[in-house]
Design a protein around this motif. Structure first.
Motif, mmCIF file in Angstrom:
data_model
loop_
_atom_site.group_PDB
_atom_site.id
_atom_site.type_symbol
_atom_site.label_atom_id
_atom_site.label_comp_id
_atom_site.label_asym_id
_atom_site.label_seq_id
_atom_site.Cartn_x
_atom_site.Cartn_y
_atom_site.Cartn_z
ATOM 1 N N MET A 169 63.200 -79.227 13.312
ATOM 2 C CA MET A 169 64.533 -78.675 13.051
ATOM 3 C C MET A 169 64.647 -78.186 11.611
ATOM 4 O O MET A 169 65.165 -77.091 11.352
ATOM 5 C CB MET A 169 65.611 -79.731 13.336
ATOM 6 N N LYS A 170 64.170 -78.991 10.669
ATOM 7 C CA LYS A 170 64.344 -78.677 9.248
ATOM 8 C C LYS A 170 63.413 -77.570 8.772
ATOM 9 O O LYS A 170 63.849 -76.625 8.093
ATOM 10 C CB LYS A 170 64.111 -79.938 8.415
ATOM 11 N N LEU A 171 62.128 -77.663 9.112
ATOM 12 C CA LEU A 171 61.137 -76.731 8.578
ATOM 13 C C LEU A 171 61.033 -75.426 9.352
ATOM 14 O O LEU A 171 60.679 -74.390 8.783
ATOM 15 C CB LEU A 171 59.766 -77.406 8.528
ATOM 16 N N VAL A 172 61.347 -75.482 10.649
ATOM 17 C CA VAL A 172 61.212 -74.275 11.471
ATOM 18 C C VAL A 172 62.573 -73.671 11.823
ATOM 19 O O VAL A 172 62.927 -72.589 11.346
ATOM 20 C CB VAL A 172 60.411 -74.569 12.762
ATOM 21 N N LEU A 173 63.353 -74.358 12.628
ATOM 22 C CA LEU A 173 64.599 -73.770 13.125
ATOM 23 C C LEU A 173 65.675 -73.602 12.067
ATOM 24 O O LEU A 173 66.625 -72.833 12.276
ATOM 25 C CB LEU A 173 65.137 -74.603 14.296
ATOM 26 N N SER A 174 65.553 -74.305 10.944
ATOM 27 C CA SER A 174 66.546 -74.152 9.870
ATOM 28 C C SER A 174 65.993 -73.365 8.684
ATOM 29 O O SER A 174 66.664 -73.245 7.660
ATOM 30 C CB SER A 174 67.020 -75.534 9.384
ATOM 31 N N SER A 175 64.807 -72.819 8.848
ATOM 32 C CA SER A 175 64.200 -72.057 7.756
ATOM 33 C C SER A 175 64.989 -70.765 7.513
ATOM 34 O O SER A 175 65.467 -70.124 8.448
ATOM 35 C CB SER A 175 62.748 -71.713 8.099
ATOM 36 N N LYS A 176 65.106 -70.383 6.248
ATOM 37 C CA LYS A 176 65.819 -69.153 5.905
ATOM 38 C C LYS A 176 64.880 -67.948 5.922
ATOM 39 O O LYS A 176 65.324 -66.818 5.735
ATOM 40 C CB LYS A 176 66.454 -69.300 4.517
ATOM 41 N N ALA A 177 63.607 -68.214 6.124
ATOM 42 C CA ALA A 177 62.619 -67.131 6.148
ATOM 43 C C ALA A 177 61.708 -67.288 7.363
ATOM 44 O O ALA A 177 61.730 -68.308 8.051
ATOM 45 C CB ALA A 177 61.797 -67.146 4.869
ATOM 46 N N THR A 178 60.918 -66.270 7.619
ATOM 47 C CA THR A 178 59.996 -66.296 8.758
ATOM 48 C C THR A 178 58.886 -67.324 8.541
ATOM 49 O O THR A 178 58.329 -67.430 7.450
ATOM 50 C CB THR A 178 59.358 -64.911 8.959
ATOM 51 N N VAL A 179 58.586 -68.084 9.578
ATOM 52 C CA VAL A 179 57.504 -69.066 9.508
ATOM 53 C C VAL A 179 56.514 -68.811 10.649
ATOM 54 O O VAL A 179 56.886 -68.276 11.696
ATOM 55 C CB VAL A 179 58.028 -70.516 9.603
ATOM 56 N N ALA A 180 55.271 -69.189 10.416
ATOM 57 C CA ALA A 180 54.235 -69.062 11.442
ATOM 58 C C ALA A 180 54.032 -70.424 12.089
ATOM 59 O O ALA A 180 53.905 -71.430 11.393
ATOM 60 C CB ALA A 180 52.933 -68.574 10.823
ATOM 61 N N VAL A 181 54.023 -70.462 13.412
ATOM 62 C CA VAL A 181 53.801 -71.711 14.140
ATOM 63 C C VAL A 181 52.641 -71.505 15.107
ATOM 64 O O VAL A 181 52.689 -70.626 15.970
ATOM 65 C CB VAL A 181 55.050 -72.153 14.922
ATOM 66 N N PHE A 182 51.609 -72.317 14.927
ATOM 67 C CA PHE A 182 50.435 -72.239 15.796
ATOM 68 C C PHE A 182 50.474 -73.393 16.786
ATOM 69 O O PHE A 182 50.605 -74.552 16.411
ATOM 70 C CB PHE A 182 49.166 -72.320 14.945
ATOM 71 N N PHE A 183 50.403 -73.061 18.071
ATOM 72 C CA PHE A 183 50.348 -74.074 19.128
ATOM 73 C C PHE A 183 48.893 -74.204 19.560
ATOM 74 O O PHE A 183 48.294 -73.238 20.031
ATOM 75 C CB PHE A 183 51.209 -73.645 20.329
ATOM 76 N N GLY A 184 48.335 -75.393 19.389
ATOM 77 C CA GLY A 184 46.929 -75.574 19.739
ATOM 78 C C GLY A 184 46.651 -76.924 20.348
ATOM 79 O O GLY A 184 47.484 -77.828 20.324
ATOM 80 N N ASN A 185 45.470 -77.042 20.918
ATOM 81 C CA ASN A 185 45.013 -78.302 21.491
ATOM 82 C C ASN A 185 44.033 -78.940 20.519
ATOM 83 O O ASN A 185 42.955 -78.400 20.275
ATOM 84 C CB ASN A 185 44.331 -78.051 22.838
ATOM 85 N N PRO A 186 44.397 -80.098 19.918
ATOM 86 C CA PRO A 186 43.521 -80.744 18.927
ATOM 87 C C PRO A 186 42.119 -81.035 19.443
ATOM 88 O O PRO A 186 41.178 -81.142 18.663
ATOM 89 C CB PRO A 186 44.266 -82.047 18.608
ATOM 90 N N LYS A 187 41.964 -81.174 20.771
ATOM 91 C CA LYS A 187 40.668 -81.502 21.347
ATOM 92 C C LYS A 187 39.843 -80.257 21.676
ATOM 93 O O LYS A 187 38.695 -80.376 22.099
ATOM 94 C CB LYS A 187 40.866 -82.331 22.617
ATOM 95 N N PHE A 188 40.458 -79.104 21.490
ATOM 96 C CA PHE A 188 39.775 -77.854 21.828
ATOM 97 C C PHE A 188 39.120 -77.274 20.577
ATOM 98 O O PHE A 188 39.741 -77.195 19.523
ATOM 99 C CB PHE A 188 40.768 -76.862 22.430
ATOM 100 N N GLY A 189 37.865 -76.902 20.679
ATOM 101 C CA GLY A 189 37.093 -76.434 19.529
ATOM 102 C C GLY A 189 37.705 -75.284 18.758
ATOM 103 O O GLY A 189 37.674 -75.271 17.530
ATOM 104 N N ASP A 190 38.279 -74.314 19.456
ATOM 105 C CA ASP A 190 38.833 -73.146 18.784
ATOM 106 C C ASP A 190 40.013 -73.488 17.888
ATOM 107 O O ASP A 190 40.326 -72.753 16.953
ATOM 108 C CB ASP A 190 39.288 -72.100 19.813
ATOM 109 N N THR A 191 40.706 -74.584 18.196
ATOM 110 C CA THR A 191 41.882 -74.958 17.409
ATOM 111 C C THR A 191 41.512 -75.173 15.944
ATOM 112 O O THR A 191 42.191 -74.682 15.040
ATOM 113 C CB THR A 191 42.537 -76.238 17.974
ATOM 114 N N LYS A 192 40.441 -75.905 15.696
ATOM 115 C CA LYS A 192 40.000 -76.164 14.327
ATOM 116 C C LYS A 192 39.641 -74.864 13.620
ATOM 117 O O LYS A 192 40.002 -74.655 12.448
ATOM 118 C CB LYS A 192 38.799 -77.106 14.342
#
Length: 206
Positions: free
Chosen positions: A79-102
């Motif tokens: 809520m604080k860092l993303v949805l209440s940000s006053k500027a554009t933010v990048a959010v990456f959705f990944g699977n910690p167990k999946f190699g490409d995520t790292k």
């Protein structure tokens, strides 16, 4: 006594004011300047302070750009860092167990360093990542496709505009940087209603 009274109301650390300190000296530029300088400092002192603050900000920007992409695990941070940000933010959705995520997170960290901090006026103010397997509904919403265990998705969110844009292209430094600098959010962005977003599942309570 016929002259107007000059007084200064010094501010306390909490923002409140103390009783005024009244000027009782001679009405000439030298004495008046010395009186005011006790509270606001001389022009040289202010310039030195400004330079010092600028150096500190540059150092802070370098430090932030060198840090890895922060993971968001609590609803409070979402809520604080993303949805209440006053500027554009990048959010990456990944699977910690999946190699490409790292590898993808390492790519984002490089993009973050390349585009710089506030002084560089980057279109993206901050970079975060979320475990897509724990936030599958959110990941599906922002990526506009179902989130599988092997999937990764990068989204740019602008709470101020209630808009977002899903990254499309080669997930490398040049591809992501070009997408950001090309103003993709304004050209291909979609709108969202914050009241209709899927709930963030607080991982700190699991």
């Amino acid at each position: 006594k016929s002259y107007p009274t000059l007084g200064v109301f010094p501010a306390n650390p909490d923002g409140s004011n103390t009783a005024p300190e009244l000027y009782a000296g001679k009405l000439n530029i030298q004495d008046l300047s010395a009186f005011v300088a006790k509270f606001v400092g001389t022009r040289e002192e202010k310039q030195a302070t400004d330079r010092e603050n600028e150096v500190k900000q540059i150092a802070l920007d370098k430090k932030r750009s060198a840090e890895p992409v922060m993971q968001i695990r609590s609803i409070e941070h979402w809520m604080k860092l993303v949805l209440s940000s006053k500027a554009t933010v990048a959010v990456f959705f990944g699977n910690p167990k999946f190699g490409d995520t790292k590898d993808n997170l390492a790519t984002l960290a490089k993009v973050k360093r390349q585009l710089g901090g506030k002084k560089a006026k980057s279109p993206v103010a901050a970079y975060y990542w979320v475990d897509g397997t724990a936030q599958s509904e959110l990941a599906a919403f922002f990526s506009k496709k179902s989130f599988s265990e092997s999937a990764n998705a990068l989204t740019f969110i602008s709470p101020k505009k209630s808009g977002y844009a899903s990254f499309v292209g080669a997930f490398d430094v040049d591809g992501v940087a070009k997408f950001i600098q090309g103003g993709a959010l304004g050209k291909s962005g979609s709108q969202y209603d914050v009241n209709q977003l899927p709930n963030f599942q607080d991982e700190t309570l699991m």
